[in-house]
Every structure is written in C-alpha cells, then in structure tokens.
Design an enzyme around this catalytic site. Structure first.
Site, PDB file in Angstrom:
ATOM      1  NE  ARG A  30      -3.957  -2.164   1.965  1.00  0.00           N
ATOM      2  CZ  ARG A  30      -4.746  -2.583   0.975  1.00  0.00           C
ATOM      3  NH1 ARG A  30      -4.877  -1.836  -0.114  1.00  0.00           N
ATOM      4  NH2 ARG A  30      -5.396  -3.738   1.054  1.00  0.00           N
ATOM      5  CG  ASP A  31       1.458   5.609  -2.237  1.00  0.00           C
ATOM      6  OD1 ASP A  31       2.036   5.626  -3.340  1.00  0.00           O
ATOM      7  OD2 ASP A  31       1.598   6.509  -1.380  1.00  0.00           O
ATOM      8  CG  ASN A  88       3.658   9.268 -11.772  1.00  0.00           C
ATOM      9  OD1 ASN A  88       2.838   9.538 -12.643  1.00  0.00           O
ATOM     10  ND2 ASN A  88       3.368   9.293 -10.481  1.00  0.00           N
ATOM     11  CD  GLU A  96       7.034  12.676  -5.316  1.00  0.00           C
ATOM     12  OE1 GLU A  96       6.794  11.849  -4.407  1.00  0.00           O
ATOM     13  OE2 GLU A  96       6.444  13.765  -5.435  1.00  0.00           O
ATOM     14  CB  VAL A  97      10.267   6.199  -5.505  1.00  0.00           C
ATOM     15  CG1 VAL A  97      11.094   4.983  -5.113  1.00  0.00           C
ATOM     16  CG2 VAL A  97       9.772   6.942  -4.258  1.00  0.00           C
ATOM     17  CG  HIS A 101       6.617   3.164  -8.239  1.00  0.00           C
ATOM     18  ND1 HIS A 101       7.877   3.720  -8.353  1.00  0.00           N
ATOM     19  CD2 HIS A 101       5.761   4.210  -8.131  1.00  0.00           C
ATOM     20  CE1 HIS A 101       7.780   5.031  -8.324  1.00  0.00           C
ATOM     21  NE2 HIS A 101       6.501   5.364  -8.194  1.00  0.00           N
ATOM     22  CG  HIS A 103       1.250   5.083  -8.724  1.00  0.00           C
ATOM     23  ND1 HIS A 103       1.316   5.669  -7.472  1.00  0.00           N
ATOM     24  CD2 HIS A 103       2.385   5.458  -9.354  1.00  0.00           C
ATOM     25  CE1 HIS A 103       2.442   6.367  -7.368  1.00  0.00           C
ATOM     26  NE2 HIS A 103       3.102   6.265  -8.498  1.00  0.00           N
TER      27      HIS A 103
HETATM   28  P1  AMP Z   1       6.102   8.441  -7.867  1.00  0.00           P
HETATM   29  O1  AMP Z   1       5.814   9.913  -7.717  1.00  0.00           O
HETATM   30  O2  AMP Z   1       5.371   7.798  -9.007  1.00  0.00           O
HETATM   31  O3  AMP Z   1       7.578   8.145  -7.871  1.00  0.00           O
HETATM   32  O4  AMP Z   1       5.451   7.760  -6.590  1.00  0.00           O
HETATM   33  C1  AMP Z   1       6.151   7.428  -5.429  1.00  0.00           C
HETATM   34  C2  AMP Z   1       5.117   6.943  -4.448  1.00  0.00           C
HETATM   35  O5  AMP Z   1       5.784   6.261  -3.418  1.00  0.00           O
HETATM   36  C3  AMP Z   1       4.290   8.065  -3.809  1.00  0.00           C
HETATM   37  O6  AMP Z   1       2.910   7.851  -4.101  1.00  0.00           O
HETATM   38  C4  AMP Z   1       4.605   7.926  -2.318  1.00  0.00           C
HETATM   39  O7  AMP Z   1       3.493   8.207  -1.502  1.00  0.00           O
HETATM   40  C5  AMP Z   1       5.042   6.474  -2.231  1.00  0.00           C
HETATM   41  N1  AMP Z   1       5.932   6.147  -1.110  1.00  0.00           N
HETATM   42  C6  AMP Z   1       7.026   6.827  -0.709  1.00  0.00           C
HETATM   43  N2  AMP Z   1       7.599   6.201   0.336  1.00  0.00           N
HETATM   44  C7  AMP Z   1       6.855   5.097   0.589  1.00  0.00           C
HETATM   45  C8  AMP Z   1       6.920   4.043   1.552  1.00  0.00           C
HETATM   46  N3  AMP Z   1       7.905   3.983   2.477  1.00  0.00           N
HETATM   47  N4  AMP Z   1       5.969   3.086   1.522  1.00  0.00           N
HETATM   48  C9  AMP Z   1       4.978   3.128   0.616  1.00  0.00           C
HETATM   49  N5  AMP Z   1       4.850   4.089  -0.325  1.00  0.00           N
HETATM   50  C10 AMP Z   1       5.772   5.057  -0.329  1.00  0.00           C
END
Ligand code: AMP
Length: 119
Positions: A30-31, A88, A96-97, A101, A103
C-alpha cells in the site's frame, strides 16, 4: 542496487510496508500517502529505475508486473468499476522514487487523466 534505494530496502525487509501480494519476482504494497481509496504500488523485486528501462531490459518481468497488478486489482474489488494503472516516469512524469512502480488506483471515480488541459 544498494541500500540507497527506498523500494529495494522494502524488498529487503529493511523498511516496513503493508504488503498485499508477493510473487517470486514482484511485490505489491500500500502507498504510504494514498491518493485514492485503493492505492497500491507494484514493483519488481529486481531494481529497474523506470518503466522504460524495465520494458526494454526485461519484457517478461514487465509482464509479470502487469499480472501482479491485475491480481491486486481483482483482490481489491476493482475489476467491476474499473481502476487506473499508472507509471510516473522521469521529471516530466513526476517520478519521485526511481525504482519502477505501477500505481494501482481505484475505489472511487478518479477524474480526468491529467489535472490540466494541455490543449
Ligand atoms: P512516484 O511519484 O510515481 O515516484 O510515486 C512514489 C510513491 O511512493 C508516492 O505515491 C509515495 O506516496 C510512495 N511512497 C514513498 N515512500 C513510501 C513508503 N515507504 N511506503 C509506501 N509508499 C511510499
């Protein structure tokens, strides 16, 4: 990838996550900051920075990621009303990560695909 990748650390069990599905090659959890009633992230356990790198580097693994995303959507009861599957990618995509992944978003009407009309 080493310890500086957040999602590799989740795969390694070094950072807790609410896991909803796991296969030999993928993990769904879960996000932490959900943007919809259902918001699950699906990742390959192996590190790829983004969906372009994954799709070109290991199309079979990309398929396994999609299969896990579909199973999550079914488990979460999203198949009837529909859902959104989103990658993304890069700066313009708002990534951001940098561990690829998907969503899985659903549980309510999600509105237009983009916040702003580009026309
Ligand atoms: P993106 O902007 O597509 O890279 O999405 C990164 C997602 O990772 C965001 O929706 C964050 O809320 C989610 N996220 C960041 N850290 C964590 C975590 N420790 N556990 C679960 N989701 C996370």
């Amino acid at each position: 990838m080493g310890n500086d990748c957040l999602f590799c650390r989740i795969v390694a069990g070094e950072i807790p996550a609410t896991v909803v599905r796991e296969t030999a090659t993928t993990l769904a959890f879960r996000d932490i900051d959900p943007k919809a009633p259902v918001h699950v992230l699906v990742i390959p356990k192996e590190h790829y920075a983004d969906v372009a790198t994954l799709g070109q580097g290991d199309p079979a693994l990309a398929g396994e990621l999609l299969a896990t995303a579909a199973a999550v959507a079914e488990d979460e009861g999203l198949l009837g009303d529909g859902f959104r599957l989103m990658f993304n990618t890069g700066a313009y995509g708002g990534q951001e990560v940098f561990h690829v992944h998907a969503h899985v978003l659903g549980g309510a009407p999600l509105g237009p695909m983009l916040a702003r009309d580009m026309a």
